[in-house]
Design an enzyme around this catalytic site. Structure first.
Site, PDB file in Angstrom:
ATOM      1  N   LYS A  52      13.599  68.248  22.223  1.00  0.00           N
ATOM      2  CA  LYS A  52      13.076  68.998  21.139  1.00  0.00           C
ATOM      3  C   LYS A  52      12.106  68.163  20.588  1.00  0.00           C
ATOM      4  O   LYS A  52      10.749  68.525  20.024  1.00  0.00           O
ATOM      5  CB  LYS A  52      14.196  69.409  20.346  1.00  0.00           C
ATOM      6  CG  LYS A  52      15.433  70.366  20.689  1.00  0.00           C
ATOM      7  CD  LYS A  52      16.492  70.448  20.006  1.00  0.00           C
ATOM      8  CE  LYS A  52      17.246  71.660  20.838  1.00  0.00           C
ATOM      9  NZ  LYS A  52      18.690  71.765  19.921  1.00  0.00           N
ATOM     10  N   GLN A  96      22.430  69.067  15.472  1.00  0.00           N
ATOM     11  CA  GLN A  96      22.775  69.412  16.976  1.00  0.00           C
ATOM     12  C   GLN A  96      24.293  69.578  17.024  1.00  0.00           C
ATOM     13  O   GLN A  96      25.187  68.832  16.681  1.00  0.00           O
ATOM     14  CB  GLN A  96      22.362  68.285  18.028  1.00  0.00           C
ATOM     15  CG  GLN A  96      22.536  68.517  19.286  1.00  0.00           C
ATOM     16  CD  GLN A  96      21.578  69.697  19.946  1.00  0.00           C
ATOM     17  OE1 GLN A  96      20.838  69.892  19.316  1.00  0.00           O
ATOM     18  NE2 GLN A  96      22.083  70.336  20.850  1.00  0.00           N
ATOM     19  N   ASP A 119      17.703  76.950  13.561  1.00  0.00           N
ATOM     20  CA  ASP A 119      18.631  77.511  14.714  1.00  0.00           C
ATOM     21  C   ASP A 119      18.985  79.022  14.285  1.00  0.00           C
ATOM     22  O   ASP A 119      19.401  79.604  15.319  1.00  0.00           O
ATOM     23  CB  ASP A 119      19.915  76.705  14.433  1.00  0.00           C
ATOM     24  CG  ASP A 119      19.875  75.588  15.379  1.00  0.00           C
ATOM     25  OD1 ASP A 119      19.180  75.580  16.631  1.00  0.00           O
ATOM     26  OD2 ASP A 119      20.462  74.481  15.286  1.00  0.00           O
TER      27      ASP A 119
END
Ligand code: GUN
Length: 293
Positions: A52, A96, A119
């Site tokens: 990412k 994460q 997200d």
């Protein structure tokens, strides 16, 4: 049969994002800034987060990686999230998952400001998705929509069967493909571990989305001639055939299923490369205040 090339499409979209960022820069605007929080040192999470950050560099975004030790308390992580929520320079951020067992994933997700939840996991954003309101779509379902769109695959009136009801793939893609939109307007059947006679149902699918995490689960006899098959599974298995010592397997038995399909996503190189593109697209939207002004 057409193999859906997620590598190619993701590279095209990354180029489009990079061009837009270059234009923002030359117009003197702020460039998008994504932060990622990584707690502990889980191998797969390390790899995902590194990818990412690398993708941010590639398109000209600013990125910040916050590494916290595996014994970080829930309270400390909530404080980190609070700081990121308030940091004016950061447009969006992710924590994460999975988190260490002593921290509640859900509690952390709910502490992220919906405006910065790139997200798309916050209940507010999930609700907005279900209501077809502007929102950040979760990475994998968003990637699937982009692939259907870029390959101009007809979806209206089609029977879409989704296998797997996870919060991050099965459930949201079933909602998205049923919406009155393109891609969408499908008649959706969501199947899961308690579904009876699953093969009878998958055989009726015009579009089959498999997100189960069971390598080779879908065999040739479970698929209708001419179906579009989207394989979201990505399981690492030890292998003596590769240098790395492992190989990636999808949920679909590719050799059996591919010859019957009109379109199919390979593993690797299908849905996988699209997920980071989705995250960057959401971060760009956050910077431009496209969803929440
Ligand atoms: N872990 C696996 N996939 C994801 C994702 O898309 N976002 C976050 N935050 N964690 C993940």
């Amino acid at each position: 049969m057409t193999i859906i090339d997620g590598k190619k499409i993701s590279a095209e979209i990354l180029d489009e994002i990079a061009l837009e960022v270059a234009n923002m820069k030359s117009a003197g605007s702020k460039v998008p800034h994504l932060a990622a929080v990584l707690v502990g040192n889980d191998g797969a999470s390390e790899t995902y987060v590194a990818a990412k950050v690398k993708a941010c560099d590639k398109v000209g975004f600013k990125s910040t990686l916050i590494r916290l030790k595996s014994d970080t308390t829930e309270k400390e992580l909530l404080e980190t999230v609070d700081k990121l929520n308030k940091d004016k320079d950061i447009d969006g951020f992710i924590v994460q998952l999975p988190l260490p067992r002593h921290i509640s994933d859900q509690k952390i997700i709910e502490s992220i400001a919906p405006q910065k939840d790139v997200d798309g996991f916050h209940p507010s954003n999930v609700g907005r998705m279900a209501l077809n309101l502007p929102t950040y779509l979760p990475a994998t379902p968003f990637g699937i929509l982009k692939l259907l769109e870029r390959y101009k695959i007809e979806t209206a009136g089609k029977h879409c069967v989704v296998v797997g009801r996870s919060n991050i793939v099965g459930s949201p893609i079933s909602i998205l493909l049923a919406r009155n939109s393109y891609p969408g307007n499908c008649t959706v059947t969501l199947t899961h571990s308690k579904t009876k006679n699953i093969a009878e149902i998958t055989r009726t699918a015009d579009i089959l989305v498999v997100a189960l995490g069971k390598p080779g689960f879908v065999t040739g006899t479970m698929v209708k001639e001419g179906a579009v098959v989207i394989d979201v599974g990505i399981t690492r298995m030890p292998s003596s055939q590769t240098k790395s010592g492992y190989k990636l397997f999808g949920d679909v038995n590719y050799e059996e299923v591919a010859p019957k399909c009109s379109f199919i996503t390979p593993v690797p190189g299908g849905v996988g490369p699209m997920t980071i593109v989705s995250l960057l697209t959401n971060t760009l939207k956050a910077c431009k205040k496209e969803i929440y002004s």
